[in-house]
Design a protein around this motif. Structure first.
Motif, PDB file in Angstrom:
ATOM      1  N   ILE A 195       0.833  -1.208   0.000  1.00 17.94           N
ATOM      2  CA  ILE A 195       0.000   0.000   0.000  1.00 17.94           C
ATOM      3  C   ILE A 195       0.867   1.257   0.000  1.00 17.94           C
ATOM      4  O   ILE A 195       0.755   2.101  -0.892  1.00 17.94           O
ATOM      5  N   ILE A 196       1.764   1.379   0.980  1.00 17.28           N
ATOM      6  CA  ILE A 196       2.554   2.612   1.107  1.00 17.28           C
ATOM      7  C   ILE A 196       3.572   2.753  -0.019  1.00 17.28           C
ATOM      8  O   ILE A 196       3.638   3.806  -0.683  1.00 17.28           O
ATOM      9  N   LEU A 197       4.366   1.711  -0.253  1.00 19.01           N
ATOM     10  CA  LEU A 197       5.379   1.818  -1.305  1.00 19.01           C
ATOM     11  C   LEU A 197       4.767   2.009  -2.690  1.00 19.01           C
ATOM     12  O   LEU A 197       5.239   2.869  -3.466  1.00 19.01           O
ATOM     13  N   PRO A 198       3.718   1.248  -3.090  1.00 23.83           N
ATOM     14  CA  PRO A 198       3.087   1.516  -4.389  1.00 23.83           C
ATOM     15  C   PRO A 198       2.501   2.924  -4.480  1.00 23.83           C
ATOM     16  O   PRO A 198       2.551   3.547  -5.547  1.00 23.83           O
ATOM     17  N   ARG A 199       1.935   3.437  -3.380  1.00 24.99           N
ATOM     18  CA  ARG A 199       1.384   4.793  -3.408  1.00 24.99           C
ATOM     19  C   ARG A 199       2.497   5.819  -3.627  1.00 24.99           C
ATOM     20  O   ARG A 199       2.322   6.785  -4.382  1.00 24.99           O
ATOM     21  N   LYS A 200       3.638   5.617  -2.976  1.00 24.12           N
ATOM     22  CA  LYS A 200       4.773   6.513  -3.194  1.00 24.12           C
ATOM     23  C   LYS A 200       5.288   6.408  -4.623  1.00 24.12           C
ATOM     24  O   LYS A 200       5.653   7.420  -5.247  1.00 24.12           O
ATOM     25  N   GLN A 201       5.304   5.184  -5.165  1.00 27.97           N
ATOM     26  CA  GLN A 201       5.754   4.986  -6.540  1.00 27.97           C
ATOM     27  C   GLN A 201       4.811   5.669  -7.524  1.00 27.97           C
ATOM     28  O   GLN A 201       5.247   6.249  -8.518  1.00 27.97           O
ATOM     29  N   GLN A 202       3.510   5.625  -7.216  1.00 27.25           N
ATOM     30  CA  GLN A 202       2.523   6.243  -8.098  1.00 27.25           C
ATOM     31  C   GLN A 202       2.686   7.765  -8.134  1.00 27.25           C
ATOM     32  O   GLN A 202       2.417   8.402  -9.153  1.00 27.25           O
ATOM     33  N   LYS A 203       3.147   8.356  -7.009  1.00 23.11           N
ATOM     34  CA  LYS A 203       3.385   9.793  -6.992  1.00 23.11           C
ATOM     35  C   LYS A 203       4.537  10.171  -7.914  1.00 23.11           C
ATOM     36  O   LYS A 203       4.543  11.237  -8.520  1.00 23.11           O
ATOM     37  N   ILE A 204       5.504   9.258  -8.014  1.00 24.13           N
ATOM     38  CA  ILE A 204       6.653   9.512  -8.885  1.00 24.13           C
ATOM     39  C   ILE A 204       6.264   9.316 -10.344  1.00 24.13           C
ATOM     40  O   ILE A 204       6.591  10.122 -11.209  1.00 24.13           O
ATOM     41  N   ASN A 238       1.551   7.806 -14.302  1.00 22.24           N
ATOM     42  CA  ASN A 238       0.909   6.974 -15.329  1.00 22.24           C
ATOM     43  C   ASN A 238       0.954   5.491 -14.989  1.00 22.24           C
ATOM     44  O   ASN A 238       0.501   4.659 -15.782  1.00 22.24           O
ATOM     45  N   ASP A 239       1.511   5.150 -13.837  1.00 23.90           N
ATOM     46  CA  ASP A 239       1.627   3.751 -13.426  1.00 23.90           C
ATOM     47  C   ASP A 239       0.295   3.282 -12.835  1.00 23.90           C
ATOM     48  O   ASP A 239       0.001   3.478 -11.661  1.00 23.90           O
ATOM     49  N   LEU A 240      -0.546   2.666 -13.688  1.00 25.19           N
ATOM     50  CA  LEU A 240      -1.884   2.234 -13.265  1.00 25.19           C
ATOM     51  C   LEU A 240      -1.813   1.152 -12.198  1.00 25.19           C
ATOM     52  O   LEU A 240      -2.608   1.149 -11.243  1.00 25.19           O
ATOM     53  N   GLU A 241      -0.845   0.241 -12.320  1.00 26.32           N
ATOM     54  CA  GLU A 241      -0.729  -0.857 -11.354  1.00 26.32           C
ATOM     55  C   GLU A 241      -0.433  -0.325  -9.959  1.00 26.32           C
ATOM     56  O   GLU A 241      -1.028  -0.776  -8.967  1.00 26.32           O
ATOM     57  N   SER A 242       0.450   0.664  -9.874  1.00 24.30           N
ATOM     58  CA  SER A 242       0.790   1.237  -8.568  1.00 24.30           C
ATOM     59  C   SER A 242      -0.396   1.966  -7.952  1.00 24.30           C
ATOM     60  O   SER A 242      -0.560   1.991  -6.730  1.00 24.30           O
ATOM     61  N   SER A 243      -1.245   2.557  -8.789  1.00 21.48           N
ATOM     62  CA  SER A 243      -2.398   3.298  -8.262  1.00 21.48           C
ATOM     63  C   SER A 243      -3.508   2.367  -7.800  1.00 21.48           C
ATOM     64  O   SER A 243      -4.274   2.711  -6.898  1.00 21.48           O
ATOM     65  N   MET A 244      -3.631   1.179  -8.396  1.00 20.19           N
ATOM     66  CA  MET A 244      -4.699   0.250  -8.053  1.00 20.19           C
ATOM     67  C   MET A 244      -4.328  -0.689  -6.910  1.00 20.19           C
ATOM     68  O   MET A 244      -5.200  -1.124  -6.150  1.00 20.19           O
ATOM     69  N   THR A 245      -3.052  -1.000  -6.769  1.00 20.03           N
ATOM     70  CA  THR A 245      -2.626  -1.972  -5.747  1.00 20.03           C
ATOM     71  C   THR A 245      -3.044  -1.577  -4.334  1.00 20.03           C
ATOM     72  O   THR A 245      -3.587  -2.409  -3.595  1.00 20.03           O
ATOM     73  N   PHE A 283      -5.149   6.247   1.725  1.00 20.18           N
ATOM     74  CA  PHE A 283      -5.403   7.607   1.254  1.00 20.18           C
ATOM     75  C   PHE A 283      -4.256   8.578   1.538  1.00 20.18           C
ATOM     76  O   PHE A 283      -4.331   9.752   1.178  1.00 20.18           O
ATOM     77  N   GLY A 284      -3.200   8.092   2.215  1.00 15.79           N
ATOM     78  CA  GLY A 284      -2.030   8.923   2.439  1.00 15.79           C
ATOM     79  C   GLY A 284      -2.159   9.907   3.582  1.00 15.79           C
ATOM     80  O   GLY A 284      -1.569  10.995   3.528  1.00 15.79           O
ATOM     81  N   PHE A 285      -2.902   9.529   4.629  1.00 16.45           N
ATOM     82  CA  PHE A 285      -3.095  10.433   5.753  1.00 16.45           C
ATOM     83  C   PHE A 285      -2.546   9.864   7.064  1.00 16.45           C
ATOM     84  O   PHE A 285      -3.036  10.192   8.149  1.00 16.45           O
TER      85      PHE A 285
END
Length: 412
Positions: free
Chosen positions: A56-65, A68-75, A126-128
């Protein structure tokens, strides 16, 4: 019961002779069982923390970078809402049945441990999460280890001192005796000094009943008892955490007698652990897209729903055949949610008219205890909607074994 000591005798005045009163010492087994339950919960939360951090946390951080990484946003959404949250919601039923847990306080602790993990997962999705918690896996594990929120800074968890240990221990012991004394008095009246005026089911609710003199007194006393209970267990958890080298946030800040407004009561004083979880796990995600009123309403509804879920854990049948020990009790589902909906209306009214001159004058010139009791009175007629199931079952009797109690002695 086994009396620790005889305290005093008193003439009943009705020709029935002397009533003898004795002191029952707290059962150490109760506190050992609570500690073991917390340890099991911490181990379970450690496993969840590993899942949350890596999926959850690492994919969310990756998605911020890489936006366009759909997999990171959905995981994070799939893992959070599809795996971690359902595990938190369902695991307490298994634990109660597997470990044959009958004490309702311990059932309640199991439920609260998992509901904190549930909302902390929402914070992660949600990143809070609180500042610095997601900096490392070890920080996240320590954050999830206790139901009460640990304090962090840029260096990691804030360390406790022996002064903290001593302070929390003294406060814990002090409140154990305060709670024992209060419980002894309330127990003598079956926790309701005035006769019950309303049935236990949702359909039995009558708003006018809450404004009767007897019900208002009952509600004030039991609300105060809940405050003392939570304060006592809060100091106990802080003492345990400080022994482990951690500082935790305060649990309660005397809301019934020191609140200046409804939002001050719920937002800054009553059960600050749950407030933080709901603020970061529900309010902020909703507020990021909708109005403050919508976010507040969603938060109170979420609070009502998870308290209904807690009731289902506390009163879950503890035997494989569906029976309970000593008796089965059926909660009045829906009353908790209605109580929190009422309080969301009060918050809405505060947003609308709380700035009026009359309220500002009251806060400025009246004693804080009087102001606080006026604040509490806005919810007082509905308190029994929330407390009813705890009062009418054997919940407080299960809790009483952990505290010194003064009771009438028998000849047995």
């Amino acid at each position: 019961p086994n009396y620790f000591m005889k305290l005093f005798s008193m003439d009943s005045g009705d020709g029935g002779g002397n009533n003898k009163f004795g002191l029952i010492a707290p059962q150490i087994e109760f506190w050992i069982a609570l500690t073991v339950t917390l340890t099991i919960g911490a181990l379970f939360s450690t496993c969840l923390s590993c899942i949350i951090y890596h999926f959850i946390i690492l994919p969310r951080k990756q998605q911020k970078i890489n936006k366009n990484d759909l997999e990171s946003s959905m995981t994070p959404l799939i893992v959070g809402f599809g795996i971690v949250m359902p595990l938190c919601a369902l695991s307490p039923y298994f634990m109660v049945r597997y470990f044959i847990i009958k004490n309702k306080i311990i059932k309640f602790l199991i439920g609260t441990s998992q509901v904190t993990s549930f909302f902390r997962c929402s914070e992660a999705v949600f990143g809070f999460l609180p500042s610095n918690v997601e900096d490392s896996l070890s920080n996240l594990i320590l954050y999830n280890a206790f139901p009460v929120e640990a304090k962090f800074d840029s260096q990691g968890p804030i360390k406790s001192t022996w002064i903290n240990v001593k302070s929390h221990f003294i406060n814990w012991v002090k409140y154990m005796f305060i709670l024992g004394s209060f419980s002894s008095i309330m127990m003598a009246y079956d926790y309701e000094p005035f006769p019950k005026e309303e049935g236990p089911a949702l359909r039995d609710i009558n708003l006018l009943t809450g404004f009767s003199y007897g019900q208002l007194i009952n509600n004030l006393l039991i609300a105060t008892m809940f405050q003392v209970y939570l304060t006592t267990f809060g100091f106990g958890l802080n003492f345990l955490a400080s022994l482990c080298g951690l500082q935790l946030i305060p649990f309660m800040l005397n809301p019934i007698f020191e609140s200046s407004s409804v939002s001050d009561f719920w937002g800054k004083r009553w059960n600050l652990v749950v407030h933080g979880l709901l603020k970061r796990g529900v309010y902020k995600p909703v507020r990021s897209k909708y109005s403050r009123l919508a976010a507040s309403t969603a938060t109170f509804i979420a609070s009502g729903v998870f308290h209904e879920w807690l009731l289902s854990i506390v009163f879950y049948s503890d035997n494989e055949d569906g029976s309970c020990s000593p008796i089965c009790y059926s909660p009045g589902y829906g009353r908790n949610t209605l109580f929190f909906v009422w309080n969301s209306i009060l918050i809405g009214l505060e947003y609308a008219i709380g700035g009026a001159a009359i309220f500002q004058l009251c806060r400025k010139h009246l004693p804080i205890m009087l102001v606080s009791l006026m604040v509490a009175s806005t919810a007082l007629p509905t308190v029994h909607w929330f407390t009813n199931d705890y009062v009418r079952s054997d919940y407080f009797r299960d809790a009483g074994i952990g505290f010194p109690l003064i009771i009438r002695m028998t000849d047995e």
